[in-house]
Write a protein that holds these residues in place. Structure first.
Motif, short mmCIF file in Angstrom:
data_model
loop_
_atom_site.label_atom_id
_atom_site.label_comp_id
_atom_site.label_asym_id
_atom_site.label_seq_id
_atom_site.Cartn_x
_atom_site.Cartn_y
_atom_site.Cartn_z
N MET A 1 0.86 -1.18 0.00
CA MET A 1 0.00 0.00 0.00
C MET A 1 0.89 1.24 0.00
O MET A 1 1.81 1.34 0.82
CB MET A 1 -0.90 0.01 1.23
CG MET A 1 -1.90 1.16 1.25
SD MET A 1 -3.19 1.00 0.00
CE MET A 1 -4.20 -0.29 0.76
N THR A 2 0.65 2.16 -0.92
CA THR A 2 1.43 3.39 -0.96
C THR A 2 0.70 4.49 -0.20
O THR A 2 -0.44 4.33 0.23
CB THR A 2 1.71 3.82 -2.41
OG1 THR A 2 0.48 4.22 -3.04
CG2 THR A 2 2.35 2.69 -3.21
N LEU B 1 3.52 -2.88 -6.55
CA LEU B 1 4.13 -4.19 -6.38
C LEU B 1 5.60 -4.03 -6.05
O LEU B 1 6.29 -3.16 -6.60
CB LEU B 1 3.97 -5.01 -7.66
CG LEU B 1 2.56 -5.42 -8.04
CD1 LEU B 1 2.55 -6.14 -9.39
CD2 LEU B 1 1.94 -6.31 -6.98
N PHE B 2 6.07 -4.89 -5.18
CA PHE B 2 7.48 -4.93 -4.79
C PHE B 2 8.10 -6.20 -5.33
O PHE B 2 7.54 -7.29 -5.21
CB PHE B 2 7.60 -4.89 -3.26
CG PHE B 2 9.01 -5.05 -2.75
CD1 PHE B 2 9.95 -4.06 -2.99
CD2 PHE B 2 9.38 -6.18 -2.03
CE1 PHE B 2 11.26 -4.19 -2.52
CE2 PHE B 2 10.69 -6.32 -1.55
CZ PHE B 2 11.62 -5.32 -1.80
N VAL B 3 9.28 -6.04 -5.98
CA VAL B 3 10.01 -7.17 -6.54
C VAL B 3 11.21 -7.45 -5.63
O VAL B 3 12.22 -6.73 -5.68
CB VAL B 3 10.51 -6.86 -7.97
CG1 VAL B 3 11.13 -8.11 -8.60
CG2 VAL B 3 9.38 -6.33 -8.84
N SER C 1 6.13 4.68 -7.08
CA SER C 1 6.59 5.37 -5.88
C SER C 1 5.77 4.93 -4.68
O SER C 1 4.53 4.88 -4.73
CB SER C 1 6.46 6.89 -6.07
OG SER C 1 6.66 7.55 -4.84
N THR C 2 6.44 4.65 -3.58
CA THR C 2 5.72 4.31 -2.35
C THR C 2 5.06 5.54 -1.74
O THR C 2 4.24 5.43 -0.83
CB THR C 2 6.67 3.67 -1.33
OG1 THR C 2 7.77 4.56 -1.06
CG2 THR C 2 7.20 2.34 -1.83
N ASN C 3 5.38 6.73 -2.26
CA ASN C 3 4.72 7.96 -1.81
C ASN C 3 3.34 8.15 -2.45
O ASN C 3 2.63 9.10 -2.13
CB ASN C 3 5.59 9.18 -2.13
CG ASN C 3 6.84 9.22 -1.28
OD1 ASN C 3 6.76 9.34 -0.06
ND2 ASN C 3 8.00 9.10 -1.90
N GLY C 4 2.98 7.24 -3.34
CA GLY C 4 1.67 7.31 -3.99
C GLY C 4 1.75 6.83 -5.42
O GLY C 4 2.20 7.56 -6.30
N PRO D 1 6.33 14.55 -8.44
CA PRO D 1 5.29 14.30 -7.44
C PRO D 1 5.91 14.24 -6.05
O PRO D 1 7.13 14.37 -5.90
CB PRO D 1 4.71 12.95 -7.87
CG PRO D 1 5.86 12.28 -8.56
CD PRO D 1 6.62 13.36 -9.25
N VAL D 2 5.10 14.01 -5.05
CA VAL D 2 5.61 13.92 -3.68
C VAL D 2 6.72 12.88 -3.60
O VAL D 2 6.59 11.76 -4.11
CB VAL D 2 4.48 13.53 -2.71
CG1 VAL D 2 5.02 13.29 -1.31
CG2 VAL D 2 3.41 14.62 -2.68
#
Length: 233
Positions: free
Chosen positions: A14-15, A22-24, A33-36, A221-222
């Motif tokens: 979840m971002t 998805l994480f590899v 981006s994990t920021n969204g 972006p953020v």
């Protein structure tokens, strides 16, 4: 065989904006981006790319080429843009060498990001469609996906108005940010065509310039200081 080909353990994250990515594990890399994830797509590919081409360059029939279909988030957001801008006709071409298993795709929460049931249903349609076969998703959105390497899939020069360059980062897939791939992108674009990407790596920017692109550095972006929009001169 690449790390991505060997890795069947994609993890759903979840971002920060409530959308999945998805994480590899083998690459220690996420698709967004994990920021969204959704915010990234809207800011870079829709805002700096599709909106810019449709409105600032005043192109109403747009041929998009996406390098990295991945989760399909860029594609479904582009469909949303087309449905919200009925004077905009989009032909969407996307290339993916390592398709994500459908059982993973079905667990992503992207359908909940859109209020339109048509857009929601189209998300699965894009993934279920046959490779190398164009489909009409709506009156103003056609779609075709290729299971191929970007460097070899097409020889149609001067064809596209816009390229979404959304491969994994240079630290993970260094070769796709080098001149061979950038020259391919340059040759595929029409004169005045645009390439947009999250990457602002110094070597990549120099390669863009050496291949003939004019580049703009835009606010990201953020969590991202700047992004790149490159225009074929």
């Amino acid at each position: 065989m690449s790390d991505l080909e060997q890795d069947s353990k994609l993890e759903i994250l979840m971002t920060s904006d409530g959308s999945h990515t998805l994480f590899v594990p083998s690459l220690n890399e996420t698709y967004h981006s994990t920021n969204g994830a959704f915010a990234e797509t809207l800011h870079i590919y829709i805002g700096a790319g599709l909106y810019y081409v449709a409105n600032h360059l005043n192109i109403s029939k747009i041929k998009i080429l996406e390098f990295g279909f991945g989760t399909g988030l860029n594609a479904i957001a582009s469909l949303q843009f087309a449905e919200s801008n009925k004077n905009c006709l989009i032909e969407y071409f996307t290339v993916e060498k390592f398709p994500i298993p459908v059982q993973v795709i079905l667990q992503l929460n992207y359908k909940s990001l859109f209020s339109s049931s048509f857009i929601q249903n189209s998300f699965e349609l894009l993934h279920d469609s046959k490779w190398n076969s164009k489909i009409k998703v709506s009156d103003n959105f056609q779609f075709i996906k290729f299971e191929d390497d970007f460097i070899s899939f097409s020889n149609e020069l001067n064809t596209y108005d816009l390229i979404y360059y959304d491969a994994f980062a240079p630290s993970k897939q260094a070769e796709v940010w080098q001149k061979e791939y950038i020259e391919k992108a340059y040759n595929l674009l029409k004169n005045g065509g645009v390439l947009v990407t999250y990457c602002s790596n110094g070597t990549f920017k120099r390669n863009l310039k050496e291949c003939g692109f004019a580049i703009e550095l835009l606010a990201g972006p953020v969590g991202k200081r700047e992004i790149v929009r490159a225009t074929k001169l």
